[in-house]
Design a protein around this motif. Structure first.
Motif, PDB file in Angstrom:
ATOM      1  N   LEU A   1     -19.507  17.493   6.310  1.00  0.00           N
ATOM      2  CA  LEU A   1     -19.145  16.282   5.900  1.00  0.00           C
ATOM      3  C   LEU A   1     -19.250  16.283   4.350  1.00  0.00           C
ATOM      4  O   LEU A   1     -18.326  15.844   3.702  1.00  0.00           O
ATOM      5  N   LYS A   2     -19.941  17.273   3.652  1.00  0.00           N
ATOM      6  CA  LYS A   2     -20.015  17.538   2.305  1.00  0.00           C
ATOM      7  C   LYS A   2     -18.664  18.092   2.003  1.00  0.00           C
ATOM      8  O   LYS A   2     -17.908  17.782   0.896  1.00  0.00           O
ATOM      9  N   LEU A   3     -18.064  18.903   2.796  1.00  0.00           N
ATOM     10  CA  LEU A   3     -17.055  19.867   2.469  1.00  0.00           C
ATOM     11  C   LEU A   3     -15.659  18.740   2.478  1.00  0.00           C
ATOM     12  O   LEU A   3     -14.883  18.919   1.566  1.00  0.00           O
ATOM     13  N   ASP A   4     -15.775  18.068   3.451  1.00  0.00           N
ATOM     14  CA  ASP A   4     -14.813  16.994   3.737  1.00  0.00           C
ATOM     15  C   ASP A   4     -14.603  16.068   2.809  1.00  0.00           C
ATOM     16  O   ASP A   4     -13.560  15.828   2.031  1.00  0.00           O
ATOM     17  N   GLN A   5     -15.829  15.514   2.240  1.00  0.00           N
ATOM     18  CA  GLN A   5     -15.902  14.591   1.073  1.00  0.00           C
ATOM     19  C   GLN A   5     -15.360  15.192  -0.193  1.00  0.00           C
ATOM     20  O   GLN A   5     -14.424  14.738  -0.881  1.00  0.00           O
ATOM     21  N   SER A   6     -15.579  16.419  -0.428  1.00  0.00           N
ATOM     22  CA  SER A   6     -15.235  17.049  -1.750  1.00  0.00           C
ATOM     23  C   SER A   6     -13.544  17.416  -1.630  1.00  0.00           C
ATOM     24  O   SER A   6     -13.024  17.021  -2.577  1.00  0.00           O
ATOM     25  N   THR A   7     -13.155  17.434  -0.391  1.00  0.00           N
ATOM     26  CA  THR A   7     -11.781  17.764  -0.065  1.00  0.00           C
ATOM     27  C   THR A   7     -10.957  16.461  -0.232  1.00  0.00           C
ATOM     28  O   THR A   7      -9.788  16.198  -0.876  1.00  0.00           O
ATOM     29  N   TYR A   8     -11.409  15.301   0.243  1.00  0.00           N
ATOM     30  CA  TYR A   8     -10.835  13.956   0.308  1.00  0.00           C
ATOM     31  C   TYR A   8     -10.882  13.516  -1.077  1.00  0.00           C
ATOM     32  O   TYR A   8      -9.894  12.596  -1.269  1.00  0.00           O
ATOM     33  N   GLY A   9     -11.872  13.852  -1.690  1.00  0.00           N
ATOM     34  CA  GLY A   9     -12.002  13.283  -2.876  1.00  0.00           C
ATOM     35  C   GLY A   9     -11.399  13.777  -4.116  1.00  0.00           C
ATOM     36  O   GLY A   9     -11.346  13.363  -5.336  1.00  0.00           O
ATOM     37  N   LYS A  10     -10.574  14.843  -4.053  1.00  0.00           N
ATOM     38  CA  LYS A  10      -9.914  15.571  -5.189  1.00  0.00           C
ATOM     39  C   LYS A  10      -8.744  14.795  -5.419  1.00  0.00           C
ATOM     40  O   LYS A  10      -7.879  13.994  -4.954  1.00  0.00           O
ATOM     41  N   HIS A  11      -8.429  14.746  -6.821  1.00  0.00           N
ATOM     42  CA  HIS A  11      -7.410  13.877  -7.670  1.00  0.00           C
ATOM     43  C   HIS A  11      -6.228  14.208  -7.041  1.00  0.00           C
ATOM     44  O   HIS A  11      -5.332  13.465  -6.776  1.00  0.00           O
ATOM     45  N   SER A  12      -5.935  15.477  -7.106  1.00  0.00           N
ATOM     46  CA  SER A  12      -4.266  15.986  -6.537  1.00  0.00           C
ATOM     47  C   SER A  12      -4.254  15.403  -5.177  1.00  0.00           C
ATOM     48  O   SER A  12      -3.142  14.916  -5.024  1.00  0.00           O
ATOM     49  N   ARG A  13      -5.063  15.521  -4.124  1.00  0.00           N
ATOM     50  CA  ARG A  13      -4.831  14.949  -3.080  1.00  0.00           C
ATOM     51  C   ARG A  13      -4.643  13.589  -2.930  1.00  0.00           C
ATOM     52  O   ARG A  13      -3.881  12.877  -2.135  1.00  0.00           O
ATOM     53  N   ILE A  14      -5.507  12.701  -3.756  1.00  0.00           N
ATOM     54  CA  ILE A  14      -5.208  11.285  -3.788  1.00  0.00           C
ATOM     55  C   ILE A  14      -3.958  10.911  -4.447  1.00  0.00           C
ATOM     56  O   ILE A  14      -3.071   9.762  -3.804  1.00  0.00           O
ATOM     57  N   GLU A  15      -3.566  11.640  -5.246  1.00  0.00           N
ATOM     58  CA  GLU A  15      -2.092  11.315  -5.982  1.00  0.00           C
ATOM     59  C   GLU A  15      -0.931  11.653  -4.752  1.00  0.00           C
ATOM     60  O   GLU A  15       0.130  10.949  -4.785  1.00  0.00           O
ATOM     61  N   ASP A  16      -1.050  12.737  -4.334  1.00  0.00           N
ATOM     62  CA  ASP A  16      -0.226  13.149  -3.151  1.00  0.00           C
ATOM     63  C   ASP A  16       0.005  12.120  -2.109  1.00  0.00           C
ATOM     64  O   ASP A  16       0.800  11.614  -1.402  1.00  0.00           O
ATOM     65  N   ASN A  17      -1.401  11.704  -1.434  1.00  0.00           N
ATOM     66  CA  ASN A  17      -1.216  10.511  -0.443  1.00  0.00           C
ATOM     67  C   ASN A  17      -0.773   9.202  -1.021  1.00  0.00           C
ATOM     68  O   ASN A  17      -0.183   8.588  -0.398  1.00  0.00           O
ATOM     69  N   ALA A  18      -0.984   8.857  -2.069  1.00  0.00           N
ATOM     70  CA  ALA A  18      -0.619   7.580  -2.942  1.00  0.00           C
ATOM     71  C   ALA A  18       0.956   7.668  -2.925  1.00  0.00           C
ATOM     72  O   ALA A  18       1.712   6.500  -2.545  1.00  0.00           O
ATOM     73  N   ALA A  19       1.469   8.916  -3.293  1.00  0.00           N
ATOM     74  CA  ALA A  19       3.065   8.942  -3.427  1.00  0.00           C
ATOM     75  C   ALA A  19       3.699   8.981  -2.102  1.00  0.00           C
ATOM     76  O   ALA A  19       4.629   8.422  -1.950  1.00  0.00           O
ATOM     77  N   LYS A  20       3.257   9.783  -0.979  1.00  0.00           N
ATOM     78  CA  LYS A  20       3.812   9.840   0.104  1.00  0.00           C
ATOM     79  C   LYS A  20       3.663   8.779   0.894  1.00  0.00           C
ATOM     80  O   LYS A  20       4.569   8.157   1.579  1.00  0.00           O
ATOM     81  N   GLU A  21       2.570   8.312   1.129  1.00  0.00           N
ATOM     82  CA  GLU A  21       1.988   7.230   2.272  1.00  0.00           C
ATOM     83  C   GLU A  21       2.325   5.828   1.929  1.00  0.00           C
ATOM     84  O   GLU A  21       2.626   4.999   2.263  1.00  0.00           O
ATOM     85  N   LEU A  22       2.082   5.520   0.312  1.00  0.00           N
ATOM     86  CA  LEU A  22       1.986   4.345  -0.429  1.00  0.00           C
ATOM     87  C   LEU A  22       3.473   4.137  -1.078  1.00  0.00           C
ATOM     88  O   LEU A  22       3.783   3.024  -1.588  1.00  0.00           O
ATOM     89  N   GLY A  23       4.160   5.244  -1.316  1.00  0.00           N
ATOM     90  CA  GLY A  23       5.287   5.093  -2.147  1.00  0.00           C
ATOM     91  C   GLY A  23       4.981   4.795  -3.817  1.00  0.00           C
ATOM     92  O   GLY A  23       5.997   4.165  -4.336  1.00  0.00           O
TER      93      GLY A  23
END
Length: 91
Positions: free
Chosen positions: A51-73
């Motif tokens: 769970l700590k590994l998942d949290q660190s992976t999902y909380g990365k800035h680049s991943r959040i930016e990619d998801n915001a661009a792809k899923e939310l436009g």
């Protein structure tokens, strides 16, 4: 008298032997319970690490930016798209 003493001692010996067997049985049961608890603790520790590994992976800035661009436009803010508001009204 000697026979009576022998019978009493034999009965005491039997009670001690039964008590020993019972104590060993309880010790085995407690050991089994301890092993199960330790195994469960190791599983929880492994899940916590995952769970700590998942949290660190999902909380990365680049991943959040990619998801915001792809899923939310969403797109990054640029100066030409920025609107400024003033307190005294619009100019």
């Amino acid at each position: 008298m000697s026979t009576r003493l022998n019978l009493v001692l034999a009965a005491a010996l039997m009670l001690c032997a039964l008590s020993l067997v019972n104590a060993q049985y309880q010790a085995r049961q407690l050991f089994i319970e301890l092993e199960r608890a330790q195994s469960l603790s190791r599983q929880f520790e492994l899940q916590w690490t995952q769970l700590k590994l998942d949290q660190s992976t999902y909380g990365k800035h680049s991943r959040i930016e990619d998801n915001a661009a792809k899923e939310l436009g969403m797109v990054p803010v640029t100066p030409d798209r920025t609107q400024y508001l003033t307190a005294g009204g619009s100019k």
